[in-house]
Structures are given as C-alpha cells and as structure tokens.
Design a protein around this motif. Structure first.
Motif, mmCIF file in Angstrom:
data_model
loop_
_atom_site.group_PDB
_atom_site.id
_atom_site.type_symbol
_atom_site.label_atom_id
_atom_site.label_comp_id
_atom_site.label_asym_id
_atom_site.label_seq_id
_atom_site.Cartn_x
_atom_site.Cartn_y
_atom_site.Cartn_z
ATOM 1 N N ILE A 247 -1.142 -4.206 9.077
ATOM 2 C CA ILE A 247 -1.150 -4.030 10.527
ATOM 3 C C ILE A 247 -0.588 -2.661 10.921
ATOM 4 O O ILE A 247 0.394 -2.193 10.359
ATOM 5 C CB ILE A 247 -0.391 -5.178 11.241
ATOM 6 C CG1 ILE A 247 -0.745 -5.188 12.724
ATOM 7 C CG2 ILE A 247 1.107 -5.091 11.053
ATOM 8 C CD1 ILE A 247 -0.448 -6.499 13.398
ATOM 9 N N LYS A 248 -1.281 -2.028 11.881
ATOM 10 C CA LYS A 248 -0.861 -0.688 12.321
ATOM 11 C C LYS A 248 -0.315 -0.767 13.749
ATOM 12 O O LYS A 248 -0.983 -1.282 14.647
ATOM 13 C CB LYS A 248 -2.045 0.281 12.258
ATOM 14 C CG LYS A 248 -2.423 0.635 10.827
ATOM 15 C CD LYS A 248 -3.576 1.615 10.779
ATOM 16 C CE LYS A 248 -3.879 1.990 9.318
ATOM 17 N NZ LYS A 248 -5.106 2.800 9.220
ATOM 18 N N ASP B 208 -3.623 -1.628 15.651
ATOM 19 C CA ASP B 208 -3.906 -2.994 16.117
ATOM 20 C C ASP B 208 -3.181 -3.271 17.429
ATOM 21 O O ASP B 208 -3.638 -4.065 18.242
ATOM 22 C CB ASP B 208 -3.413 -4.016 15.074
ATOM 23 C CG ASP B 208 -4.129 -3.859 13.754
ATOM 24 O OD1 ASP B 208 -5.228 -4.407 13.621
ATOM 25 O OD2 ASP B 208 -3.588 -3.167 12.855
ATOM 26 N N VAL C 160 -3.375 -3.958 23.626
ATOM 27 C CA VAL C 160 -4.218 -4.437 22.520
ATOM 28 C C VAL C 160 -5.684 -4.128 22.833
ATOM 29 O O VAL C 160 -6.021 -3.804 23.967
ATOM 30 C CB VAL C 160 -4.043 -5.966 22.296
ATOM 31 C CG1 VAL C 160 -2.632 -6.281 21.845
ATOM 32 C CG2 VAL C 160 -4.373 -6.759 23.562
ATOM 33 N N LYS C 161 -6.527 -4.237 21.817
ATOM 34 C CA LYS C 161 -7.961 -3.970 22.028
ATOM 35 C C LYS C 161 -8.676 -5.240 22.481
ATOM 36 O O LYS C 161 -8.454 -6.320 21.917
ATOM 37 C CB LYS C 161 -8.595 -3.431 20.743
ATOM 38 C CG LYS C 161 -8.294 -1.948 20.546
ATOM 39 C CD LYS C 161 -9.150 -1.318 19.464
ATOM 40 C CE LYS C 161 -8.994 0.207 19.508
ATOM 41 N NZ LYS C 161 -9.632 0.868 18.370
ATOM 42 N N ALA D 283 1.191 -10.450 16.178
ATOM 43 C CA ALA D 283 -0.038 -9.710 15.870
ATOM 44 C C ALA D 283 -0.353 -9.788 14.372
ATOM 45 O O ALA D 283 -1.506 -9.952 13.971
ATOM 46 C CB ALA D 283 0.094 -8.253 16.312
ATOM 47 N N LYS E 226 -3.543 -11.702 12.829
ATOM 48 C CA LYS E 226 -4.454 -10.858 12.031
ATOM 49 C C LYS E 226 -4.775 -11.573 10.717
ATOM 50 O O LYS E 226 -5.903 -11.521 10.222
ATOM 51 C CB LYS E 226 -3.835 -9.486 11.761
ATOM 52 C CG LYS E 226 -4.819 -8.535 11.075
ATOM 53 C CD LYS E 226 -4.379 -7.083 11.051
ATOM 54 C CE LYS E 226 -5.503 -6.244 10.441
ATOM 55 N NZ LYS E 226 -5.253 -4.805 10.561
ATOM 56 N N THR F 217 -7.371 -10.938 16.897
ATOM 57 C CA THR F 217 -6.496 -9.988 17.602
ATOM 58 C C THR F 217 -5.689 -10.779 18.633
ATOM 59 O O THR F 217 -6.012 -11.932 18.936
ATOM 60 C CB THR F 217 -7.315 -8.929 18.356
ATOM 61 O OG1 THR F 217 -8.039 -9.598 19.415
ATOM 62 C CG2 THR F 217 -8.305 -8.217 17.435
#
Length: 572
Positions: free
Chosen positions: A239-240, A306, A322-323, A439, A443, A448
């Motif tokens: 995770i980034k 992420d 978040v996306k 997160a 993941k 997400t």
C-alpha cells in the motif's frame, strides 16, 4: 478619537502608561493613532476566554492574543489551580505544548513562567508537539492540567490558548466558568506573578519534556491497532500512502507511528513537510478543504498512491483522499471517514471477539446518523453530545468511573476522531494510522476505501451531509450572527427543502441533560435535518445539513434543494 468607545480610549491609555507593557508594544499601539477603527477592534473588549480557552488575532490590544493576554489568562488559571489543588500533597503541575504558529514558543514559555511564579510546576515541550500528545501527556504524567498554544486550522494571523483538566480533556463549561471568574479578578498586568527562566529552572518549577514522553505517546497510539496482519500481509506491504502535515505538528508523530506499525511506502509532500507559521503553500491549513490536498494529489498521481492523508497544524484533525470508481481522487468528508473507521474498527473487534458487550460510540449532534446506524448494527450504544470534543472526553471519563459503557470510538464531522482511551481529545495521529490500516485491510480483499463506502451506502442508506458557513468578522459580525439566530428562533420555518419541519430542537434550553448552547436543529418529516450554530472559535455562523436518499442521485438532489432554501434565508 470620536469613533472610539470610552472603554477603548481608557484602555489604550492604560496600556500606554503601564510600566509592565514593553516599549515595542507601545510603539505598535502608537502606530494606530490615526486609525480609530483599528484601535476600537483591538480594545472594544477583552479577548474572550470561552470553554475552549482563548483564540484571536495576534497583536497588541486587549482583544488580541499577545504575551499580556496570555499572561493574564495564565495568572487566573494558576489561581484556580492553587485554590482547587493547593491542599493536595506535592506541587500541582501543568503540561504545556505548542504548534508551529507565530509566537507559539514564546506564548508557551510565557505561560510556563507565570505558572512557575505561582508555585506550579510547568512541564514544557521544547518544540512543537500535537494537541493529542498534550492530552495524553497530562494523563500519563498525572498532571493537574494542560495548556496547548494553537489556533488549530485558523489562518496564520491567529493563535490560541487551550486549557485541559487533569483527565486530559478540554475544560467543560462548569470548569471554564470558574477559570474565567479567576481571570476576571486579574485586573492589572502588575498582578501577574512571573519568574525568569533561570529562576524557574533552578527552583525545579520549569521541567523540559522530551524523547521518553514522545515514545510513550507513539506506543499508546500503536496499541489501538486492531489488525497488525493486514499491514504485514503482502498487499498491506504494497500500500502506498501520501502524507502532508500542512506545515504542522503531525510530521514527526504520524511518520513514526506508521513506521512502527510497518508501513513501508509512505511519501511526504516535500513542500509542506517543514513547520511554516505562514502556511505559505495553502490558503488555509485545513484538511477539510480540497485545496489543502492540491500538492498531495499531484504526488499521489506520480507515485500511484492508494490513499492520501493530511493533518492540520496541531494534528488533531485528519482528512483522507481516495480514488473513486473513475480513478479520480476525492476528499472524504469527516462523516464518510468516520463511517469507514467505525465499520472497520467494530467489524475487526467483533471478528477477534474483542468487542465489549457494552461498547459505546459517541458523536456530536451535528454529525451524520450513518456512523450511528453502522455502530448500532454491531450492537454498540450510540450517544450524542454537543459540538466540541471536550464533551466526548467528559463522557469517556464518566464511563471509566461508572463502568456503564466501554468507549470504543468518538468522532465529530469536522474531521476529529479518537479510538482508545489514552487521551481525551481528537487525534489525527491515531486517525491517520487507523484509516491507513483500514486501507491495507481492504486492499487485501481487492477493495479501495471508496468501494467500501459504496457498500456501506448500499447496506445502510445513502446518507449525505454538507456544511455551509458565513464569516462575519469584528464587532458588527458578532451582532449579525446574533440577529440571524434570533430570527430563526422567533420565526421557525414550517417547511424546508420540500419537507415539513416536524421538530425544532433549541439547545439553548439545555435539552437531554446537555449543557445550554446557542444551537438550533430542525428535524424534517423525511428524516433530513439542518442545524444553525455560531462557531465557538471563529467569527462564523455554521449551517449543517443532512439527508438520507434512496440513491446517491436522490440524496444529492435533496441536499441541494434543502441547502439552497436554508442559505437563501440566512443570507437574506
């Protein structure tokens, strides 16, 4: 001087003639000789010590924050402490921390030396620390109280002074009223007792805190983690995270706790990493606002993050980005982040058999019902308090004494969260850790946090909320805010947003055993509500809206219709 009130004329003269006021301050005041309006704003009243303490614009004047108003407030606080705790064994002590704002270190030292002058041990952090660490340290060091110098996410020209009780919570009204009464008795700067730094250190009345206290705080936060495996799994390790401290106190503790838990890919926004009292890269250092994440989003796109997280200058509020399904970054509202964290925390505790039978979640009256609905699904009791984390902290202490409930999570829509009982104030360090852990966990399931939010909407209903505010500064602004509140109080609407107004809750009457507060909440027949509340810390009136729809589009339409109608009347 015709445009100034007599109070202003008299007070300005008193400052100019006072031998305890330094020449630099007098020069600043003389520079406004031909600007009566500026002098009126600076002197028409004493800077108000509210339940949260002092907060105001930095500068010379009785209605400004400066070493004199800080010294006077501390003298009053010292007299209160000595009256309440003077007979106890040993000297009373107060922990002091400060953020990265202009004059924060100077005001922190001023407060410490006044406490020392009154025989109270000041335990002072030498450089910036977060507000939640101050709350933790008061408890950890078994101090009599605490002070933190911060103006949270206000603009750079502001600073503030918050006072904490022995439980590590901000003063609640009945305590604040006693402190205010003592401050009002300090009728001159000559009455402020103060030692020099050398004298205070020699007498053991000024003690410097450091690494041991820092590590104790990080350990306390890390202990709240509920699924270490989620972080150490392969996907958890991938995770980034992009983090921006927005030039504030979160930089060191957030990075330390993420590192201690094993997150490997944490990227810091370099332009916003270092303390900067002018917050020169943002309009406002507020993680509630999308603009504060502009640089974090750019870095997030570059590294393929992420999740993006940001903390405000004193690191008590956390915002997350978040996306969405289209791959675009969206800023989660405080209510959305809160709902995700409640769902993650309670589901993990239940899964591991660690969710207490008498678990309680606490939220404020202007916070969404979505988190409450999720908490009740897991069998937790939900309690409401007035706005302000001090009331959540007060409830936590009551639970500890009565054993009636076990506190699991508390939050407010304005991005303040706390899990665990190590502190009594909202903690962005904890919230950063918890939402990153969530997160990583999701993941591992191929989801997400945005996917999780969509699932929660499907399961519990499409709750949407919105906050509108109007800034009305100065003496005239205060009068306008009062006039808006009295208009809505005396002429309540029959209908709003296409729904009948079923109930008006006037918290100035002290409802449900809560303290009295100038807040109006209107409950509508379709389950929506809106609420008017003057801010306690800024020259603003805030209007909160909440709806529940059949779909996201339905909820969005309802929310727009309701907020447009209400704000049209507020602005009129």
């Amino acid at each position: 001087m015709a445009e100034m009130s007599q109070r202003t004329i008299d007070t300005v003269q008193r400052w100019l003639n006072d031998p305890y006021v330094d020449e630099e301050t007098k020069q600043e005041l003389r520079s406004f000789e031909n600007d009566p309006q500026e002098l009126e704003e600076r002197f028409y009243r004493d800077l108000e010590f509210g339940t949260g303490g002092l907060r105001g614009i930095i500068g010379a004047g009785s209605n400004r924050i400066n070493k004199y108003t800080v010294g006077r407030a501390t003298q009053g606080l010292a007299q209160y402490i000595n009256e309440i705790h003077g007979s106890a064994e040993g000297k009373p002590s107060v922990v002091i921390a400060h953020d990265s704002r202009h004059f924060s270190p100077e005001f922190a030292l001023e407060a410490a030396l006044v406490l020392a002058g009154n025989g109270i041990v000041a335990k002072l952090y030498p450089s910036l620390r977060s507000t939640p660490q101050l709350s933790f340290s008061v408890r950890h060091l078994q101090a009599t109280g605490g002070i933190v110098i911060t103006a949270s996410h206000n603009p750079p020209e502001y600073n503030g002074y918050k006072v904490y009780n022995a439980e590590g919570g901000q003063l609640v009204p009945h305590e604040a009223e006693q402190v205010i009464a003592h401050i009002q008795k300090v009728d001159s700067f000559a009455a402020v007792k103060k030692l020099t730094r050398e004298e205070a250190e020699a007498k053991g009345l000024l003690v410097w805190l450091g690494d041991a206290e820092d590590q104790a705080f990080i350990d306390a936060v890390a202990d709240v983690s509920v699924n270490q495996g989620a972080i150490s799994s392969k996907l958890g390790q991938d995770i980034k995270i992009v983090y921006t401290p927005l030039h504030g106190a979160g930089n060191v503790p957030v990075r330390r706790v993420l590192d201690q838990l094993g997150f490997k890919n944490v990227f810091i926004v370099p332009e916003q990493e270092q303390p900067d009292a002018n917050f020169s890269t943002v309009k406002s250092p507020n993680p509630e606002e999308r603009e504060a994440f502009t640089m974090a989003m750019k870095l997030g796109e570059e590294v393929g993050a992420d999740i993006l997280i940001g903390t405000d200058p004193d690191a008590d509020r956390m915002g997350a980005v978040v996306k969405n399904s289209q791959g675009e970054y969206v800023v989660l509202s405080g209510n959305q982040s809160g709902a995700i964290m409640i769902h993650y925390l309670l589901s993990q505790l239940k899964e591991s058999g660690k969710l207490p039978d008498n678990a309680a979640v606490i939220k404020t009256i202007v916070t969404s019902e979505m988190g409450a609905t999720i908490a009740e699904h897991y069998g937790a009791t939900v309690l409401n308090t007035l706005t302000g984390f001090k009331y959540i902290g007060e409830k936590m202490t009551q639970f500890e004494k009565s054993g009636q409930h076990s506190y699991v999570f508390g939050y407010e829509e304005s991005y303040g969260y706390l899990a665990g009982t190590y502190a009594r104030d909202k903690d962005a360090v904890l919230a950063s850790m918890l939402i990153c852990e969530a997160a990583a966990f999701y993941k591992g399931q191929g989801k997400t946090l945005y996917n999780v939010l969509e699932e929660l909407y499907e399961q519990f209903g499409y709750f949407l909320e919105k906050l509108e505010s109007r800034t009305l500064k100065g003496k005239d602004g205060i009068a306008k805010i009062q006039s808006i509140m009295s208009d809505w109080r005396s002429n309540p609407p029959k209908q709003m947003g296409g729904a009948v107004v079923e109930t008006v809750l006037d918290y100035a009457e002290g409802l449900n055993g809560l303290p009295k507060e100038n807040v109006l909440k209107y409950m509508l027949a379709d389950g929506s509500w809106f609420c008017l509340r003057p801010s306690g810390t800024e020259p603003k009136i805030k209007v909160y809206f909440a709806v529940r729809g059949q779909s996201l589009e339905d909820a969005e339409q309802k929310l727009k219709h309701l907020s447009d109608q209400v704000m049209a009347r507020v602005d009129a």
